[in-house]
Design a protein around this motif. Structure first.
Motif: not given
Length: 382
Positions: A45, A300, A334, A336, A379
């Protein structure tokens, strides 16, 4: 007969009820709660770092008159709120006296040059005559070297006076030093202005800046070389203007109150004079986003699935299990997660009302769906 019929009916009802109770007692009841899950996979990510701040001019100038005199003319856009181009004549000052000064300086230069020519000729004559004289009698004074140097110095002095007079004459015409927004003007036609007095204030609209803070939890995700990174700006106005910019520098300090570092984003042509871009006026408050480093092998998950750094999963025996996880970063809705989960873990999407570790559950989803791998663009849109 009525009594007999009544007795038979009651007996039949009691028999049916007893048979139904026996059937219900024999049928097993499934009390397991229903849940659904998604199988997860790790992914890479690209961190999106956000900030906000106010659009300000990169350069602001207090414009002053370089010569004294009466104002003769003004540019029609030389008013508060007016836009002018680089090189536009903002105003002019009466130049008669300065033109006369230039002519006078030119005449002085001509006299000095004539004197130099004359002195050079005398020096040449002295040099020829010196060939017939003893060397002890030939001195610098005889060769007229001091007189020649003095004449040369007079020429340079006259040239300097001419240059200053020409500069003053040029300064009677005041031009815009760059594409500018006029913030304030305090002179008018016919007004006498003195040298050095502030007559206007201009903001450079060729380039604008945005200074925004970066929190400590974001600073660890900054690239090693942040200068030149592209940034996206979203204005908090009615039109929701979006513009592109680039990070030009770090101010190199940490704010003593917020303990945040400061980054600067530069926006070209903020008022859209030389492009079709939407205007982004000074004073507009905007949100800014840019890409940080890429974190690898993270999971995620929506924040709703993480409670007190714990995630519920279902094992191969359809039993609930709870896992402690480490949240590396939060972005939007979200989390991570970089540790505590394994590939193909079945994360529970809909928990029972009172979940317990080891509770048997019934799976309602038929497909073992895998959480989509997010991309950098996904994202950023989030």
């Amino acid at each position: 007969m009525p009594i007999a019929i009544l007795v038979v009916g009651i007996a039949g009802m009691l028999g049916i009820k007893a048979t139904a109770q026996d059937s219900e007692e024999k049928k097993p009841v499934d009390t397991r709660p229903n849940i659904s899950y998604q199988a997860i996979q790790p992914t890479d990510h690209t961190v999106i770092i956000s900030g906000n701040g106010e659009i300000k001019p990169k350069e602001s100038t207090a414009l002053s008159a370089q010569v004294s005199g009466e104002v003769e003319s003004l540019h029609p856009n030389f008013v508060a709120g007016g836009l002018v181009k680089r090189g536009d004549v903002l105003f002019t000052i009466e130049k008669d006296a300065y033109e006369a000064a230039v002519w006078q300086a030119e005449s002085e230069l001509s006299r000095a040059q004539a004197a130099l020519i004359e002195e050079q000729a005398r020096a040449n004559v002295a040099k020829r005559e010196a060939k017939n004289l003893p060397k002890v009698n030939v001195t610098d004074l005889y060769l007229r070297k001091p007189q020649l140097l003095s004449a040369q110095a007079a020429v340079k002095s006259a040239q300097a006076r001419l240059k200053l007079a020409q500069r003053d004459l040029n300064d009677t015409t005041v031009r815009a030093p760059y594409d500018a927004l006029i913030i304030m003007r305090n002179i008018g036609v016919g007004q006498f202005v003195n040298r050095g007095i502030e007559v206007a204030r201009l903001n450079n609209i060729e380039t604008a800046e945005l200074v925004f803070p970066v929190a400590g939890f974001d600073a660890v995700f900054l690239p090693d070389n942040i200068v030149g990174a592209n940034a996206t700006l979203h204005a908090r106005n009615i039109d929701k203007t979006t513009r592109k910019g680039s990070i030009t520098r770090d101010l190199g300090i940490v704010d003593s109150n917020t303990r945040m570092s400061q980054l600067v984003v530069e926006i070209n042509d903020p008022y859209g004079l030389i492009s079709d871009a939407e205007p982004l006026k000074f004073g507009t408050f905007v949100d800014v986003q840019f890409k940080g480093i890429t974190i690898e092998n993270v999971y995620k998950l929506p924040q709703t699935l993480v409670n007190n750094r714990r995630v519920w999963v279902v094992d191969n025996e359809n039993k609930l299990r709870i896992k402690n996880v480490t949240v590396l970063r939060e972005e939007g809705k979200y989390f991570y997660i970089d540790s505590g989960l394994e590939p193909n873990d079945k994360v529970v999407m809909t928990l029972p009302e009172y979940p317990l570790d080891g509770m048997e559950v019934k799976i309602t989803n038929d497909k073992n769906e895998v959480v989509a791998t997010p991309t950098a663009s996904d994202s950023q849109s989030e």
